[in-house]
Each structure stands twice: as C-alpha cells, then as structure tokens.
Design a protein around this motif. Structure first.
Motif, PDB file in Angstrom:
ATOM      1  N   PHE A  41       0.683   3.682  -3.484  1.00  0.00           N
ATOM      2  CA  PHE A  41       0.130   5.039  -3.450  1.00  0.00           C
ATOM      3  C   PHE A  41       1.220   6.090  -3.299  1.00  0.00           C
ATOM      4  O   PHE A  41       1.025   7.237  -3.707  1.00  0.00           O
TER       5      PHE A  41
ATOM      6  N   THR B  78      -4.025  -1.622   5.731  1.00  0.00           N
ATOM      7  CA  THR B  78      -4.416  -0.852   4.555  1.00  0.00           C
ATOM      8  C   THR B  78      -4.890   0.545   4.950  1.00  0.00           C
ATOM      9  O   THR B  78      -4.507   1.554   4.336  1.00  0.00           O
TER      10      THR B  78
ATOM     11  N   THR C 288      -8.729   4.842  -3.426  1.00  0.00           N
ATOM     12  CA  THR C 288      -8.229   3.840  -2.477  1.00  0.00           C
ATOM     13  C   THR C 288      -9.176   2.656  -2.308  1.00  0.00           C
ATOM     14  O   THR C 288      -8.850   1.708  -1.595  1.00  0.00           O
TER      15      THR C 288
ATOM     16  N   VAL D 293       0.831  -1.205   0.000  1.00  0.00           N
ATOM     17  CA  VAL D 293       0.000   0.000   0.000  1.00  0.00           C
ATOM     18  C   VAL D 293       0.866   1.254   0.000  1.00  0.00           C
ATOM     19  O   VAL D 293       0.621   2.210  -0.754  1.00  0.00           O
TER      20      VAL D 293
ATOM     21  N   ILE E 221      -2.463   3.879   3.724  1.00  0.00           N
ATOM     22  CA  ILE E 221      -2.871   4.865   2.722  1.00  0.00           C
ATOM     23  C   ILE E 221      -2.490   6.281   3.145  1.00  0.00           C
ATOM     24  O   ILE E 221      -1.869   7.024   2.365  1.00  0.00           O
TER      25      ILE E 221
END
Length: 825
Positions: free
Chosen positions: A538, A754, A561, A534, A758
């Motif tokens: 990102f 997760t 997301t 993750v 993010i």
C-alpha cells in the motif's frame, strides 16, 4: 571593487597567515582532494539509509531469539524497569559487533544494486568514470563503519559483557523476589528445601497449610507441617527467614528410621542464609570480557609462566579478532562494490541474497579460524585474518575485472570466460522453422461450424482490482518471508557452529534439523512478513498515486484494503493449521536433532527423577527414580525407587503416616514393596518394618509417568487434557495455560499486523519501501517486546493466562482499528 578571485586570495592569506598568494592557493589545493565531490555525496546518500535499515533488521533478528528468554529471567526475578533497560543496553554491543559489518555490506549492495538496475552504472562508465573512482566514497564510509565497529568490539563490548553477566547472574541466583506458588512443590527457594503451600492469601501473602521437607543434612532430614507461614525478608538488617505458626517439626535419623524427634510449636522462625539471597558476585572475566590491554597483559603473563600455546592462544585469537572484525567493514565495502558493478536489472533484487551468502561464508571462515586458533592448529593472526584476506582478494579480483572489462557483470557466470583467452565460443546458427502450410480440404471450400452455447453457473470471482492487489501482496510476502528465514537460519547456525564442531555432528544431521525446524521459524516470522508486505504494497500504491486514482473513481479505501484483510485472515488460518497439525510432529524431530547437536542424549529427560507429586487422594509422593521397561511378553514393568508417601490429615493438617519403600515394583495389579518401613503418628504412634509386602494403596505407574511435555509438541486438545492431568499432580501448569491460549492468540496477530500496517503504509508512502521495512521492523520490535513481557507475567501468575496471551493483540489491534477509522476514505 575587488574581484571574486582577489577576495578568494585575501581569504586564503588570512587563513594561512604570512604566506603569499601562491603559497596559500597551493595549500588550499593540497587539501582539496579531501572535500567530497557531488558523486561522493550522492553515493553516501545512497549507502547510508539502507545501512541503517539493515542494522535495524539484523539487530531485530538477533534480539528476536534472545528477548523471550531474557524477559523470563527479568520478570521472574522481579526486575524493575531500570534493570530491564540496563540488561538490553548491555546486550546491544555484542549484537552491534556483528550487525554493523553485516548492515554495511547490505547497504553497499543495495545502493549500487539500485544504481545498476537504473542503468546509472552504465551512465557513469559512458561518462568516463572508472569503477575505481567509486572506491573513494566507499572507502570513506568503510572507514567510518570500521571505526564504529572497533569502538564497539574493543571498548564497549568487554565492559558491557561483564556488566551483563553480573546482572543476569545476580538475578538468576537471587531468590529475594521469587514468588511462592500455591499447590506447587517449590524447590528453587533454597537448595535442599521443598515447600508445598495449599493456598496463599492474595491480600496478605500468608501461606496456609504448609508442608516443608528439609534435606540439607541428609543424615537428619526434617519434615515440617504448619497451618500458616510466610517468607520474611529484611535486606536492611540482612535477615531472611521463614515464619511458621501452629505446626509440628519431625527430625528423622538416616541410619535408624525407627527413631525420630518431634517438636510442636506455636511459632517458629526458620532462618535462611542471607548470602544465598543477596550474594556478592565476583565473576572472573573471560577472554571476551577483556580489553586490549588486559589481553596483552594476560598473554605476556602466560608466556612468562612457560605455558603452552594452547593456554595463551585463545587470548591472542581474541586480541586479533577485535581488529579483524572491524577490518571486515573495509573488506565488505570492497566486495559489495565489486559485486554490484554489473548492468543487470536484477542487481537490486539479488542484493539481499548476495549479502546473506557473503556473510555466511565470512562468519563460517572466521569461526573455523577461531576454533583452529584456540586449539593451536593455526597461528592466532592467521586464524583471525584469514577470512579477511580471502574475501579481500576476491574483492580486488572483481574490481580488477570491472576495470579491465567494461561490460563485465559479476552476476553473470558467462562473463568469467574472459579468464580463459584460449577458448572461443562457437556461435550456433539458428534457423527459423518454416511455417507449416495447411492443405486445403477435399471440397476446397470453407467448413461450416455449429456452435452450441450452454449456460454455466459461475462463482463470483475477485475483480481486477482485487487480483492486482493480491499479486503485489503475495509476491512481496514471499520475498520477505524467504529473506527473514535465511537470516534466522544464518544467525542460528552461527550459534550452533561450535557445538557442531565440538560434537563432530555430521552435516546431514544439521540439514535434517533445519528441515524440521524451518516450520517453527516460518511460524515465528510470518507475522513480520505480513506487516512488511502490507506496508510495502500500500505504500507503493500511495506513492504512485494509485490510491488517489481509486478514490477519484469512487472506490473507498476500505474496499481497497479488503483483499489484504482477507489475505491476513487466510494466513492466520494457515498459521493455526500449521501449529495444530504440523508443528507438533516436526518439533519432536527437531528437538531430537537439537539434542544430538548439543551432545545430549536424543531423548534426554529428567522429569521422572527426584519428583514430588500430589496424589489423587491428597497424599504427597516423592521418589528418586521411575523405571519403565517392556518385557519380552509385551507387558510393562514399572518400578519406583526410593518411594516415600506422606499422609497429611487435611482437616487438621497433621502428619498422619509415612510409608517408605526402597523399591516398589508394579505387577499389573498392585505393588510389591521391598526393604521398607511404615511410621504411623495418628491416631496412635507405631513403627513397622517391611522386608517384603504388597499394597494397592499407591497410584498406578501411569499416574507417575505423566511428565511436562513441551507445549509446542502438543495439539490444542492434547495440551488442554495434559494440563488437566498435571493439575491433579500438584504441578505448576500456569505457563502451559498461557501457551494454550497463545495457540489461538498468536495466529490472529497476522490480522492485527494487517490492521496496523495499512494506516502506517500511507504514513511512510512518501519515503519509499525502504522506510516501510524500517517502520515494520520497529513495530515488530515493540510487539515482540510486549509479547515477551506479557508472556513472562502470565507464566509467573502476575496476569491471568487468557489476558497474558491476548493482551498484545488487543492493544495493537485496537490501535490499528483506531488508525483505520482516521483514514480519509
């Protein structure tokens, strides 16, 4: 006005004193080579960051396997925060002695792998920069890493190892803060004493309805039943005692069971040896806890005493090992440079695999050498320096090939044909296949085609954006999981290497063990893989301004997301399925192989020996051994040896009856008793010997055959039923209840990671993927520390099992949700 050159000469004269201008300039030029050039500084900036990340990563992998066991000891013995911090600080030098060389090798490979992938190595060659020129910055960094490793190995490690051993040993054998648990047979307070407490007042800590069996003097065992009691510890006055009230103490004779003494008391103080609670620990130093001077002194002493080589070789091996491990940094630096000077675009992606392979080879060689040196098969200096010599020769060989052949690529096997000048490669002529021409049809005209369109039902599929994020996420997740699995297996194999050699375990058994142990490893490292995937996914999207473009197109950050959250939920479901259907089966096989590697019987278990059990009717059972065997006719024949049954009247908490049998054999319906006796106290005292007899008042063998099976070998429903059955036996099932809730809580950590990854991905976006990995490792370290702490608190009934299992997810998940809501959408 003086010229700059004149000013420089004046400064040089002022620095060098009375020397003339020529002498001063010559002196400055003499030391000019020590100043790092632009290329040196550039290489250093490329090597240092990945080395730091590698040090963090390797240290985390090593600590991951020990943090849970360490926290169990610390929490169970009531260690305070200062003791916990000290324990981890004492543990770090032994880890750094291994991880610093490993991290430096990874840093060199990643740095030059990145330069090779970006064609910077080719540009340097085109500019006339020889590969040997890069030895200067690599050599300087190798010297720094070697100095740090030598300090850790030679100075910090011996003192830290000794302090760590004393601290842990003190916590293990100190019973001062061991918590007494209700409805559990506590036998770890004082050797030879078993205490059973029906209930404990949570406010005052007072024991209620106490049963105690004292077998410290086997010729005169004692049984005590009391209505109340407590453990009184006064360290200042060096006093430890058990205070009992309103009870009876029975003292029996081991020779004549008919005779006994009874003491009724209102209050009775049971003094216990203070030294067993607060011992003085004079732990002798081992070879790994000795400094260089102490090792030299020990070697001279043993040689002067005329000891054989096998007596003093191990100290000499440890002496050379401290220097060889530090020198490995130089070898790794040269080898990393030699392996990275190719021109392939895959050099950067291959860096991690190369580092793991080199580390594996090196530590296998050095462990083999250590064993050969300890047993006297090799001279100590050869045993310890052999691995450095072998890998160092390979490094020099690769550097020489790079210097001689400009296009040489160490990652391309075909380039090693330059070593065989007499063999010429044959060039094969490749002819392009002629296109096949279609023959015209019989009519020579175009054919008519009728197209029939039938409407079809199409399920909604992920969009282009979703597929783009999923592809990036899955690729990085797979690479991270494979890399972490390789590291874990490498470290674990190094720990088991001595056992494999000592017990002559075949290689097929070791491979079989890791095949069945790998699902457990994957179950452990998958949350970290989710977090890293993750962060990198990102982070790269944000760094390339793709997130900004998505926002400009009107796409919310929450929509972006969503695929990652869906994948996190999918991985969580897969982890639960893995723990429910696969791990219970493979863990049993892995445990058997592990026992073989450790030199234990494949199914070693002592759970059916010397057991205390609470019967379903409230009576207390104790037996020496439970024998279970299957006859030729298929019938089960079970026998209890040394069976003693204590019948305590619950309403008055008085000892009512004792039944003893040297052997109680199950005949399918009842028990046949041999060489026993029965002592009755209430309502009327009586004694009767039993040469042979039969009774149905004893629980069936299946009641005694229940044992504490490991939670990781049971499914959720099986574990729940197993806990219920053990509670009836009066066994402590608190740790199993924690594991029951963890079977549901641990897979959810993928969703938690997760949510947490993010927001952090946008924080580390400006730093690159390397910093994302570092951030993920730091988060994982904090999470696993919390997981181990709450697990230990739950195992010792300091927290409810549900809260102990779910608290880390609640804390980190709440933090992740808060950070998600603070993002600019």
């Amino acid at each position: 006005m003086s010229s700059p050159q004149g000013a420089h000469c004046i400064g040089a004269r002022a620095f060098h004193g009375r020397g003339g201008p020529g002498a001063s300039i010559a002196g400055v030029r003499r030391f000019a080579w020590l100043r790092p050039s632009l290329l040196d500084r550039y290489v250093a900036r490329e090597v240092v960051p990945p080395t730091g990340v590698g040090l963090l990563l390797f240290t985390f992998i090593l600590v991951l396997d020990q943090i849970s066991q360490l926290m169990k000891i610390l929490v169970s013995r009531g260690a305070d925060l200062q003791t916990v911090v000290r324990a981890f600080l004492y543990l770090l030098p032994s880890i750094f002695s291994v991880t610093i060389p490993m991290a430096f090798l990874l840093g060199v490979l990643l740095a030059f792998g990145r330069m090779a992938s970006d064609s910077e190595i080719v540009a340097l060659r085109a500019s006339g920069v020889s590969p040997l020129r890069l030895l200067r910055p690599v050599g300087a960094l190798s010297a720094v890493a070697m100095a740090a490793t030598f300090y850790v190995v030679a100075l910090a490690l011996p003192a830290a190892n000794q302090a760590y051993r004393e601290l842990i040993f003190s916590l293990v054998i100190s019973k001062a803060k061991s918590g007494m648990q209700a409805r559990v047979f506590n036998d770890d307070l004082i050797p030879g004493i078993v205490i059973y407490v029906s209930d404990i007042d949570p406010q005052t800590g007072e024991w209620r309805n106490v049963f105690m069996h004292d077998n410290r003097v086997p010729q005169k065992p004692k049984v005590v039943v009391a209505r109340s009691g407590r453990l009184d510890i006064d360290r200042a006055q060096k006093k430890v005692e058990i205070d009992l009230a309103n009870g009876d103490m029975y003292t029996f004779s081991g020779v004549t069971p008919a005779s006994y003494d009874r003491l009724d008391f209102q209050e009775h103080n049971w003094p216990l040896p203070f030294e067993q609670f607060f011992p003085v620990i004079p732990l002798a130093k081992g070879d790994r806890e000795m400094t260089l001077d102490e090792l030299e002194e020990m070697i001279r002493k043993l040689i002067a005493e005329g000891k054989g080589a096998t007596d003093w070789y191990r100290y000499a091996v440890e002496y050379h090992k401290k220097f060889a491990i530090a020198a490995a940094c130089v070898v790794f630096g040269l080898l990393g440079l030699g392996l990275s000077l190719g021109s392939k675009k895959e050099a950067r992606s291959a860096a991690f695999g190369l580092s793991v392979a080199v580390i594996f080879v090196y530590y296998v060689l050095i462990r083999l050498g250590e064993q050969a040196g300890d047993t006297g098969m090799l001279q100590p200096w050869i045993a310890m320096w052999g691995a450095n010599v072998v890998l160092g020769a390979i490094a020099i060989f690769l550097l020489r090939l790079n210097q001689r052949e400009a296009a040489f690529d160490p990652l391309d096997p075909s380039h090693y044909k330059v070593l065989l000048p007499g063999i010429r490669r044959r060039e094969r002529d490749t002819t392009a296949a002629e296109p096949v021409r279609r023959q015209p049809g019989a009519g020579g005209g175009p054919r008519k085609v009728v197209v029939l369109r039938i409407p079809r039902w199409v399920l909604p599929m992920p969009g282009l954006l979703d597929r783009y994020i999923v592809r990036s996420y899955v690729g990085k997740f797979g690479l991270v999981v494979i890399a972490f699995w390789a590291l874990f297996v490498l470290v674990n194999f190094m720990d088991l290497f001595d056992d494999v050699q000592h017990n002559n375990v075949k290689g097929i058994v070791v491979m079989h063990y890791y095949v069945f142990f790998s699902p457990q490893i994957l179950h452990l490292i998958t949350p970290v893989g989710v977090l890293v995937a993750v962060l990198i996914t990102f982070g790269i999207l944000a760094r390339r301004n793709e997130i900004t473009a998505m926002k400009a197109a009107g796409i919310s950050i929450y929509r972006v997301t969503l695929p990652a959250l869906a994948l996190g939920l999918l991985v969580s479901s897969g982890m639960f399925a893995l723990s429910e259907f696969i791990l219970p089966l493979v863990n049993k096989v892995a445990t058997r192989d592990f026992n073989v590697i450790k030199g234990r019987p494949p199914q070693a278990s002592t759970s059916n020996q010397q057991r205390w059990i609470l019967g379903s009717d409230g009576r207390i059972y104790h037996y020496d051994y439970l024998e279970e065997r299957r006859e030729e006719d298929g019938a089960n024949r079970s026998s209890l040896y040394g069976l003693t049954i204590y019948d305590v009247a619950a309403e008055r908490w008085k000892l009512r009856d004792i039944l003893y049998s040297a052997r109680a054999a199950w005949n399918g319906v009842s028990y046949d008793l041999e060489r026993g006796w029965r002592r009755t106290f209430l309502p009327q005292p009586a004694f009767r010997e039993i040469a042979q007899g039969r009774t149905r008042e004893i629980e069936a063998p299946t009641y005694f055959a229940q044992e504490e099976r490991p939670a990781d070998t049971l499914r959720f429903g099986e574990l729940r039923r197993h806990i219920s059955s053990l509670e009836l036996l009066g066994l402590d099932v608190t740790p199993l209840k924690v594991q029951l809730h963890r079977k549901l809580a641990f897979p959810v950590v993928c969703v938690v990671m997760t949510l947490l990854g993010i927001p952090f991905a946008f924080v580390v976006a400006r730093r690159g993927a390397l910093y994302g990995i570092a951030a993920s490792v730091l988060i994982a370290i904090v999470y696993w520390a919390c997981l181990a702490i709450f697990d230990a608190l739950g195992n010792h009934a300091l927290l409810p099992p549900f809260l102990a299992a779910w608290a880390p997810n609640l804390l980190f998940g709440g933090g992740g949700l808060y950070l998600m809501f603070t993002l600019e959408t």
